[in-house]
Design a protein around this motif. Structure first.
Motif, PDB file in Angstrom:
ATOM      1  N   GLY A 161      43.410  49.285  31.216  1.00  0.00           N
ATOM      2  CA  GLY A 161      43.572  48.164  32.120  1.00  0.00           C
ATOM      3  C   GLY A 161      43.270  48.494  33.564  1.00  0.00           C
ATOM      4  O   GLY A 161      42.855  47.623  34.331  1.00  0.00           O
ATOM      5  N   TRP A 162      43.480  49.762  33.946  1.00  0.00           N
ATOM      6  CA  TRP A 162      43.261  50.172  35.337  1.00  0.00           C
ATOM      7  C   TRP A 162      42.042  51.093  35.470  1.00  0.00           C
ATOM      8  O   TRP A 162      41.958  51.891  36.393  1.00  0.00           O
ATOM      9  N   SER A 163      41.089  50.960  34.556  1.00  0.00           N
ATOM     10  CA  SER A 163      39.838  51.720  34.653  1.00  0.00           C
ATOM     11  C   SER A 163      39.075  51.307  35.901  1.00  0.00           C
ATOM     12  O   SER A 163      39.022  50.127  36.252  1.00  0.00           O
ATOM     13  N   ARG A 164      38.461  52.283  36.580  1.00  0.00           N
ATOM     14  CA  ARG A 164      37.687  51.966  37.785  1.00  0.00           C
ATOM     15  C   ARG A 164      36.433  51.155  37.458  1.00  0.00           C
ATOM     16  O   ARG A 164      35.752  50.680  38.355  1.00  0.00           O
ATOM     17  N   GLN A 166      36.624  48.357  35.710  1.00  0.00           N
ATOM     18  CA  GLN A 166      37.043  46.982  35.486  1.00  0.00           C
ATOM     19  C   GLN A 166      36.698  46.085  36.685  1.00  0.00           C
ATOM     20  O   GLN A 166      36.715  46.526  37.841  1.00  0.00           O
ATOM     21  N   GLU A 167      36.426  44.817  36.385  1.00  0.00           N
ATOM     22  CA  GLU A 167      36.132  43.835  37.415  1.00  0.00           C
ATOM     23  C   GLU A 167      37.298  43.699  38.397  1.00  0.00           C
ATOM     24  O   GLU A 167      37.103  43.472  39.590  1.00  0.00           O
ATOM     25  N   LEU A 168      38.527  43.874  37.908  1.00  0.00           N
ATOM     26  CA  LEU A 168      39.709  43.793  38.762  1.00  0.00           C
ATOM     27  C   LEU A 168      39.637  44.814  39.901  1.00  0.00           C
ATOM     28  O   LEU A 168      40.000  44.523  41.035  1.00  0.00           O
ATOM     29  N   ILE A 169      39.142  46.026  39.604  1.00  0.00           N
ATOM     30  CA  ILE A 169      39.022  47.059  40.634  1.00  0.00           C
ATOM     31  C   ILE A 169      37.923  46.677  41.634  1.00  0.00           C
ATOM     32  O   ILE A 169      38.082  46.840  42.850  1.00  0.00           O
ATOM     33  N   ARG A 170      36.798  46.138  41.131  1.00  0.00           N
ATOM     34  CA  ARG A 170      35.719  45.718  42.032  1.00  0.00           C
ATOM     35  C   ARG A 170      36.207  44.638  42.989  1.00  0.00           C
ATOM     36  O   ARG A 170      35.823  44.619  44.163  1.00  0.00           O
ATOM     37  N   LYS A 171      37.084  43.772  42.496  1.00  0.00           N
ATOM     38  CA  LYS A 171      37.562  42.646  43.284  1.00  0.00           C
ATOM     39  C   LYS A 171      38.568  43.081  44.351  1.00  0.00           C
ATOM     40  O   LYS A 171      38.492  42.620  45.501  1.00  0.00           O
ATOM     41  N   TYR A 172      39.504  43.963  43.968  1.00  0.00           N
ATOM     42  CA  TYR A 172      40.614  44.270  44.872  1.00  0.00           C
ATOM     43  C   TYR A 172      40.510  45.638  45.553  1.00  0.00           C
ATOM     44  O   TYR A 172      41.062  45.845  46.624  1.00  0.00           O
TER      45      TYR A 172
END
Length: 201
Positions: A161-164, A166-172
């Motif tokens: 879930g916290w892989s670098r 992931q789109e979530l990491i690109r966003k935040y």
């Protein structure tokens, strides 16, 4: 959805690990773990009066980490109440070497190296992983920006879930984002600060 129905069987052993996180009145947090191993049958053990009885803990161990919001560990206490051999409790105090370290990238590796082999206790060492994740859950902030800051220091690349990638990491946290088809070099990996070194005061 529970596991599927097993074949007929008999319970022989129960291991329980309980972790709790407490907010203290002095601005610090206590993260505690308790592990027990209990069997449903007697086990011969000359060092424990001839045997360890059914229902009597074969292992009974505790550990408490006292830390601040930045995950720096101020104090460590470990206790072995029950063990196979009378000399086992003598190693518990060695876990105070975690004092001054910080839970984050490299912390588990440092602990593994510090307490490897005869320099540690297998079962106390096993408590470190659930203690770390319990600390994260206990101190988990309510503000989204703080969550991302914590993730960058503690959670990044520690699970899917916290892989670098992931789109979530690109966003935040865009400066730590790496596309999935890109090889992560040593230089990129070092962009995540390893803050597990000891703090000298």
């Amino acid at each position: 959805m529970p596991l599927s129905k097993p074949v007929r069987r008999q319970l022989l052993h129960t291991r329980q690990v309980q972790c709790q996180g407490f907010e203290r009145t002095d601005g610090l947090w206590d993260i505690e773990a308790h592990i027990t191993d209990v069997k449903t049958h007697n086990v011969d053990n000359a060092e424990r009066g001839g045997y360890v009885g059914a229902g009597e803990p074969f292992h009974d161990m505790w550990m408490r980490l006292t830390l601040d919001r930045s995950m720096h560990i101020h104090h460590v206490e470990a206790v072995i109440d029950a063990s196979p051999f009378p000399h086992c409790p003598g190693i518990a105090g060695r876990f105070r070497q975690l004092e001054g370290t910080r839970i984050g990238p490299g912390w588990h590796r440092q602990a593994r190296e510090t307490f490897s082999g005869i320099q540690g206790c297998t079962h106390l060492h096993e408590l470190l992983a659930p203690l770390a994740t319990t600390a994260i859950q206990t101190l988990w902030p309510s503000e989204e920006s703080e969550i991302m800051e914590l993730a960058a220091n503690v959670m990044l690349d520690r699970c899917h879930g916290w892989s670098r990638h992931q789109e979530l990491i690109r966003k935040y946290i865009p400066h730590l984002y790496v596309p999935a088809d890109t090889h992560v070099s040593d230089e990129q990996d070092s962009a995540i600060p390893d803050q597990s070194s000891r703090r000298h005061s």
